[in-house]
Scaffold this active site. Structure first.
Site, PDB file in Angstrom:
ATOM      1  N   CYS A   1      51.841  23.960  41.191  1.00  0.00           N
ATOM      2  CA  CYS A   1      52.613  25.161  42.540  1.00  0.00           C
ATOM      3  C   CYS A   1      51.403  25.273  43.658  1.00  0.00           C
ATOM      4  O   CYS A   1      50.250  24.933  43.104  1.00  0.00           O
ATOM      5  CB  CYS A   1      52.181  26.908  41.339  1.00  0.00           C
ATOM      6  SG  CYS A   1      52.861  27.601  42.152  1.00  0.00           S
TER       7      CYS A   1
ATOM      8  N   ASP B   1      29.075  41.917  39.755  1.00  0.00           N
ATOM      9  CA  ASP B   1      29.118  41.896  41.003  1.00  0.00           C
ATOM     10  C   ASP B   1      27.666  42.195  41.861  1.00  0.00           C
ATOM     11  O   ASP B   1      27.608  43.274  43.240  1.00  0.00           O
ATOM     12  CB  ASP B   1      30.713  42.348  42.038  1.00  0.00           C
ATOM     13  CG  ASP B   1      30.519  42.193  43.102  1.00  0.00           C
ATOM     14  OD1 ASP B   1      29.462  41.411  43.513  1.00  0.00           O
ATOM     15  OD2 ASP B   1      31.442  42.068  43.642  1.00  0.00           O
TER      16      ASP B   1
ATOM     17  N   CYS C   1      51.491  34.926  42.658  1.00  0.00           N
ATOM     18  CA  CYS C   1      51.358  34.038  41.789  1.00  0.00           C
ATOM     19  C   CYS C   1      51.196  34.153  40.262  1.00  0.00           C
ATOM     20  O   CYS C   1      52.280  34.846  39.769  1.00  0.00           O
ATOM     21  CB  CYS C   1      50.022  34.425  40.597  1.00  0.00           C
ATOM     22  SG  CYS C   1      49.278  32.849  39.600  1.00  0.00           S
TER      23      CYS C   1
ATOM     24  N   CYS D   1      50.542  31.102  46.522  1.00  0.00           N
ATOM     25  CA  CYS D   1      49.202  31.286  46.913  1.00  0.00           C
ATOM     26  C   CYS D   1      49.308  30.855  47.748  1.00  0.00           C
ATOM     27  O   CYS D   1      48.896  31.988  49.195  1.00  0.00           O
ATOM     28  CB  CYS D   1      48.339  31.726  45.853  1.00  0.00           C
ATOM     29  SG  CYS D   1      47.037  30.306  44.641  1.00  0.00           S
TER      30      CYS D   1
HETATM   31  C1  B12 Z   1      32.634  36.870  47.469  1.00  0.00           C
HETATM   32  C2  B12 Z   1      33.058  37.570  47.452  1.00  0.00           C
HETATM   33  C3  B12 Z   1      34.422  37.072  48.250  1.00  0.00           C
HETATM   34  C4  B12 Z   1      34.638  37.371  49.681  1.00  0.00           C
HETATM   35  C5  B12 Z   1      34.435  35.499  49.569  1.00  0.00           C
HETATM   36  C6  B12 Z   1      35.891  35.301  48.310  1.00  0.00           C
HETATM   37  C7  B12 Z   1      35.812  33.846  47.726  1.00  0.00           C
HETATM   38  N1  B12 Z   1      36.043  33.445  46.713  1.00  0.00           N
HETATM   39  O1  B12 Z   1      34.888  33.418  47.280  1.00  0.00           O
HETATM   40  C8  B12 Z   1      36.160  37.753  49.579  1.00  0.00           C
HETATM   41  C9  B12 Z   1      35.354  39.453  50.893  1.00  0.00           C
HETATM   42  C10 B12 Z   1      36.570  37.533  50.875  1.00  0.00           C
HETATM   43  C11 B12 Z   1      36.864  38.690  48.383  1.00  0.00           C
HETATM   44  C12 B12 Z   1      37.712  38.556  48.422  1.00  0.00           C
HETATM   45  C13 B12 Z   1      37.976  38.847  47.545  1.00  0.00           C
HETATM   46  N2  B12 Z   1      37.934  39.765  46.653  1.00  0.00           N
HETATM   47 CO1  B12 Z   1      36.043  38.945  46.107  1.00  0.00          CO
HETATM   48  N3  B12 Z   1      34.087  38.352  45.674  1.00  0.00           N
HETATM   49  C14 B12 Z   1      33.406  38.184  46.254  1.00  0.00           C
HETATM   50  C15 B12 Z   1      32.081  37.475  45.121  1.00  0.00           C
HETATM   51  C16 B12 Z   1      31.048  38.852  44.990  1.00  0.00           C
HETATM   52  C17 B12 Z   1      31.512  36.099  45.343  1.00  0.00           C
HETATM   53  C18 B12 Z   1      32.286  35.260  44.951  1.00  0.00           C
HETATM   54  C19 B12 Z   1      31.737  33.379  45.178  1.00  0.00           C
HETATM   55  O2  B12 Z   1      30.856  33.561  44.844  1.00  0.00           O
HETATM   56  N4  B12 Z   1      31.972  33.082  46.304  1.00  0.00           N
HETATM   57  C20 B12 Z   1      31.245  31.633  46.989  1.00  0.00           C
HETATM   58  C21 B12 Z   1      32.594  30.942  46.064  1.00  0.00           C
HETATM   59  C22 B12 Z   1      31.615  28.972  46.580  1.00  0.00           C
HETATM   60  O3  B12 Z   1      32.839  30.700  44.961  1.00  0.00           O
HETATM   61  P1  B12 Z   1      34.366  30.422  44.330  1.00  0.00           P
HETATM   62  O4  B12 Z   1      34.944  31.412  44.952  1.00  0.00           O
HETATM   63  O5  B12 Z   1      34.126  30.873  42.600  1.00  0.00           O
HETATM   64  O6  B12 Z   1      34.784  28.773  44.946  1.00  0.00           O
HETATM   65  C23 B12 Z   1      35.039  27.923  44.238  1.00  0.00           C
HETATM   66  C24 B12 Z   1      36.069  27.373  44.464  1.00  0.00           C
HETATM   67  O7  B12 Z   1      35.543  27.811  45.510  1.00  0.00           O
HETATM   68  C25 B12 Z   1      35.971  26.250  43.178  1.00  0.00           C
HETATM   69  N5  B12 Z   1      36.082  25.136  43.912  1.00  0.00           N
HETATM   70  C26 B12 Z   1      35.859  24.186  45.398  1.00  0.00           C
HETATM   71  N6  B12 Z   1      36.795  23.268  45.242  1.00  0.00           N
HETATM   72  C27 B12 Z   1      36.941  23.047  44.095  1.00  0.00           C
HETATM   73  C28 B12 Z   1      37.682  22.188  43.522  1.00  0.00           C
HETATM   74  C29 B12 Z   1      38.652  22.375  42.451  1.00  0.00           C
HETATM   75  C30 B12 Z   1      39.322  21.314  42.006  1.00  0.00           C
HETATM   76  C31 B12 Z   1      38.398  23.153  41.802  1.00  0.00           C
HETATM   77  C32 B12 Z   1      39.297  23.556  40.399  1.00  0.00           C
HETATM   78  C33 B12 Z   1      38.054  24.764  42.069  1.00  0.00           C
HETATM   79  C34 B12 Z   1      36.973  24.347  43.325  1.00  0.00           C
HETATM   80  O8  B12 Z   1      34.293  26.322  43.392  1.00  0.00           O
HETATM   81  C35 B12 Z   1      33.113  26.788  43.701  1.00  0.00           C
HETATM   82  C36 B12 Z   1      32.550  27.556  42.642  1.00  0.00           C
HETATM   83  O9  B12 Z   1      33.456  27.777  41.351  1.00  0.00           O
HETATM   84  C37 B12 Z   1      32.645  38.223  43.402  1.00  0.00           C
HETATM   85  C38 B12 Z   1      32.131  39.192  42.829  1.00  0.00           C
HETATM   86  C39 B12 Z   1      30.778  37.572  42.127  1.00  0.00           C
HETATM   87  N7  B12 Z   1      29.877  37.783  42.498  1.00  0.00           N
HETATM   88  O10 B12 Z   1      31.265  36.496  42.083  1.00  0.00           O
HETATM   89  C40 B12 Z   1      33.996  38.894  43.852  1.00  0.00           C
HETATM   90  C41 B12 Z   1      35.094  38.533  43.590  1.00  0.00           C
HETATM   91  C42 B12 Z   1      35.739  37.279  43.204  1.00  0.00           C
HETATM   92  N8  B12 Z   1      35.843  39.073  44.472  1.00  0.00           N
HETATM   93  C43 B12 Z   1      37.123  39.745  43.627  1.00  0.00           C
HETATM   94  C44 B12 Z   1      38.153  40.337  44.026  1.00  0.00           C
HETATM   95  C45 B12 Z   1      39.262  41.482  43.357  1.00  0.00           C
HETATM   96  C46 B12 Z   1      38.754  39.955  45.410  1.00  0.00           C
HETATM   97  C47 B12 Z   1      39.872  41.001  45.930  1.00  0.00           C
HETATM   98  C48 B12 Z   1      41.367  40.273  45.131  1.00  0.00           C
HETATM   99  C49 B12 Z   1      40.133  41.425  46.971  1.00  0.00           C
HETATM  100  C50 B12 Z   1      40.747  42.144  48.007  1.00  0.00           C
HETATM  101  N9  B12 Z   1      41.768  42.706  47.664  1.00  0.00           N
HETATM  102  O11 B12 Z   1      41.303  42.445  48.694  1.00  0.00           O
HETATM  103  C51 B12 Z   1      39.785  39.385  46.947  1.00  0.00           C
HETATM  104  C52 B12 Z   1      40.647  38.002  47.040  1.00  0.00           C
HETATM  105  C53 B12 Z   1      40.632  37.044  48.136  1.00  0.00           C
HETATM  106  C54 B12 Z   1      40.055  35.658  47.410  1.00  0.00           C
HETATM  107  N10 B12 Z   1      41.478  34.723  47.828  1.00  0.00           N
HETATM  108  O12 B12 Z   1      39.702  35.192  47.315  1.00  0.00           O
HETATM  109  C55 B12 Z   1      37.158  39.939  41.690  1.00  0.00           C
HETATM  110  C56 B12 Z   1      37.920  38.147  41.523  1.00  0.00           C
HETATM  111  C57 B12 Z   1      38.460  39.057  39.661  1.00  0.00           C
HETATM  112  C58 B12 Z   1      38.558  37.886  39.744  1.00  0.00           C
HETATM  113  N11 B12 Z   1      40.393  37.540  38.964  1.00  0.00           N
HETATM  114  O13 B12 Z   1      38.790  36.351  40.191  1.00  0.00           O
HETATM  115  C59 B12 Z   1      35.457  39.191  42.073  1.00  0.00           C
HETATM  116  C60 B12 Z   1      34.842  38.243  40.626  1.00  0.00           C
HETATM  117  C61 B12 Z   1      34.768  40.774  42.050  1.00  0.00           C
HETATM  118  C62 B12 Z   1      34.857  41.432  40.195  1.00  0.00           C
HETATM  119  N12 B12 Z   1      33.716  40.808  39.903  1.00  0.00           N
HETATM  120  O14 B12 Z   1      36.443  41.247  39.386  1.00  0.00           O
HETATM  121  N13 B12 Z   1      35.535  38.841  47.992  1.00  0.00           N
HETATM  122  S1  SF4 Z   2      46.551  30.675  41.070  1.00  0.00           S
HETATM  123 FE1  SF4 Z   2      48.615  30.915  40.425  1.00  0.00          FE
HETATM  124  S2  SF4 Z   2      50.088  30.795  42.929  1.00  0.00           S
HETATM  125 FE2  SF4 Z   2      48.149  29.787  42.971  1.00  0.00          FE
HETATM  126  S3  SF4 Z   2      48.380  27.501  42.909  1.00  0.00           S
HETATM  127 FE3  SF4 Z   2      48.079  28.800  40.876  1.00  0.00          FE
HETATM  128  S4  SF4 Z   2      49.955  29.222  39.653  1.00  0.00           S
HETATM  129 FE4  SF4 Z   2      50.226  28.555  41.704  1.00  0.00          FE
END
Ligand code: B12
Ligand code: SF4
Ligand code: SF4
Length: 384
Positions: free
Chosen positions: A202, A145, A259, A205
């Site tokens: 499911c 990150d 989840c 979430c």
């Molecule tokens: C920006 C960011 C945030 C932002 C935005 C969250 C987000 N989901 O993007 C905020 C501040 C909200 C956040 C919150 C959290 N975060 Co954060 N965050 C990041 C960061 C820096 C970048 C993520 C990113 O690129 N987002 C941009 C979006 C567009 O990317 P994406 O989520 O991968 O989007 C994908 C989906 O939308 C998907 N998609 C879209 N349409 C479709 C359709 C289908 C069919 C499918 C399959 C997929 C799909 O494709 C996109 C590209 O892959 C990463 C670290 C990193 N460098 O990767 C950590 C990271 C994702 N965060 C992490 C964590 C732990 C959290 C929190 C749990 C922290 C907390 N407890 O408060 C929360 C969880 C919230 C949530 N539900 O996501 C961890 C997640 C670990 C994991 N197991 O995945 C990461 C990876 C950091 C780490 N190094 O461990 N985070």
């Molecule tokens: S991430 Fe976990 S809680 Fe969310 S739809 Fe998938 S299986 Fe269900």
């Protein structure tokens, strides 16, 4: 010149280096270590662009500024040949949602209850990188990150898990509780298979989110996410969303905790990621008394320190306002004259919910005329 890929010597070297890496990863406490190719996420740039175009990144301007490098690892580093993705389990020893039944207590999300995972993981990755680079004679870069890398789709491509409908990576072995990190290298390694989606029908979430932050499955609008609002967002938080925060003051775990795959999860092995006893169910009242220096001392080494005392106390005041506890009124009143407008504004909001109407009216008569900040004045006026 590229070496022939089917040369037995080349294959053996690749196998040896891959085995070496996996052993090093286990020795450094990583639970998962799998490998993918730099071109393994062709759909990511378009999805990232969609996220940013829709403004879902809110004020995280760095996402927009780095969009090209973030979407494609080869733009970040053109020489990269293999990407090693690491996962470290940080599973809690209880259900973090249980704290919501204790409104006088503050909920800090599981990932932030002890040391900053960036520090823990980065140190370990550097150890692996040094040893691997010496062994392979290859260039190496490590990230957790800390660079524009899309860690989740890369981890899914490497097979650590899949991106669930809450957008985070879910593992069949560790549920939603995995931190991710990566090692990029110019070395050729054995490539692992990706993981397929196991969400099925499911939607636990999506339904669990208190602020309705998922416009669609697999998509998040960070602007509505409590994690974004409490950690990344500076200034005033939309008043309509504040009640849904409950007692969450730093991050949120609800979508992760909901989840069903967590039933296979294990507790974190890494001591630095296990919750500090005093951060499991801390008192809101105590946090309201923290000044800058005590805040820094209390959260030394913790990711919470990153947001600074003012944003932290702003969040705590929202939890106070949601607590229904009149016992917190004096502590909130003492923050009406705070040096930070964010703190003063949320003290007004909390008191509007906790103080008796006569008391609140008296406080407004005293404080509103001398308030110079427009956002704080708006809080006083909102409650008229
Ligand atoms: C920006 C960011 C945030 C932002 C935005 C969250 C987000 N989901 O993007 C905020 C501040 C909200 C956040 C919150 C959290 N975060 Co954060 N965050 C990041 C960061 C820096 C970048 C993520 C990113 O690129 N987002 C941009 C979006 C567009 O990317 P994406 O989520 O991968 O989007 C994908 C989906 O939308 C998907 N998609 C879209 N349409 C479709 C359709 C289908 C069919 C499918 C399959 C997929 C799909 O494709 C996109 C590209 O892959 C990463 C670290 C990193 N460098 O990767 C950590 C990271 C994702 N965060 C992490 C964590 C732990 C959290 C929190 C749990 C922290 C907390 N407890 O408060 C929360 C969880 C919230 C949530 N539900 O996501 C961890 C997640 C670990 C994991 N197991 O995945 C990461 C990876 C950091 C780490 N190094 O461990 N985070
Ligand atoms: S991430 Fe976990 S809680 Fe969310 S739809 Fe998938 S299986 Fe269900
Ligand atoms: S972290 Fe909380 S607020 Fe953010 S999407 Fe998940 S459940 Fe919703």
């Amino acid at each position: 010149m590229d070496e022939p890929q089917n040369d037995p010597k080349v294959i053996k070297r690749r196998t040896d280096l891959t085995g070496f890496l996996r052993k090093e990863a286990a020795a450094q406490g990583f639970d998962l270590c799998r490998i993918t190719l730099p071109d393994a996420i062709p759909q990511a740039p378009e999805r990232l662009q969609h996220f940013v175009d829709a403004g879902r990144h809110g004020t995280m301007a760095w996402m927009e500024e780095t969009i090209e490098r973030r979407g494609d690892p080869r733009v970040l580093w053109s020489d990269v040949r293999s990407i090693v993705m690491f996962g470290m389990n940080y599973g809690p020893d209880d259900d973090p949602r249980a704290l919501q039944a204790l409104p006088d207590k503050a909920a800090i999300s599981v990932y932030a209850r002890n040391r900053d995972y960036h520090d823990v993981i980065k140190g370990r990755l550097k150890e692996i990188a040094t040893r691997f680079a010496a062994r392979a004679g290859a260039d190496v870069k490590v990230f957790v990150d800390t660079a524009p890398v899309m860690e989740k789709p890369l981890a899914a491509a490497a097979g650590l898990g899949w991106q669930g409908k809450h957008t985070n990576l879910v593992s069949r072995e560790f549920g939603s509780w995995l931190f991710l990190g990566s090692l990029f290298t110019t070395a050729e390694l054995e490539i692992d298979e990706g993981e397929r989606d196991h969400c099925g029908s499911c939607r636990a979430c999506l339904d669990a989110c208190p602020t309705d932050a998922f416009p669609a499955p697999y998509q998040i609008d960070a602007r509505r996410c409590i994690s974004y609002l409490t950690i990344e967002h500076k200034g005033v938080i939309d008043a309509a969303l504040r009640p849904a925060f409950g007692n969450r003051i730093y991050g949120c775990d609800d979508c992760l905790a909901a989840c069903p795959w967590n039933k296979f999860a294990a507790e974190a092995r890494e001591m630095k990621l296990k919750a500090r006893e005093d951060l499991k169910a801390p008192d809101i009242a105590f946090f309201l008394t923290l000044d800058d220096s005590r805040f820094r001392t209390y959260f030394s080494g913790s990711p919470v320190k990153r947001i600074g005392r003012d944003r932290f106390v702003r969040n705590v005041l929202i939890a106070a306002g949601n607590s229904g506890s009149a016992a917190l009124v004096p502590a909130c009143e003492s923050l009406l004259g705070d040096g930070s407008a964010d703190v003063r504004g949320m003290a007004v909001w909390a008191l509007a919910r906790l103080a008796l109407p006569d008391r609140f009216a008296a406080l407004r008569r005293e404080h509103l005329p001398r308030e110079a900040d427009d956002t704080v004045r708006a809080e006083w006026m909102m409650e008229i």
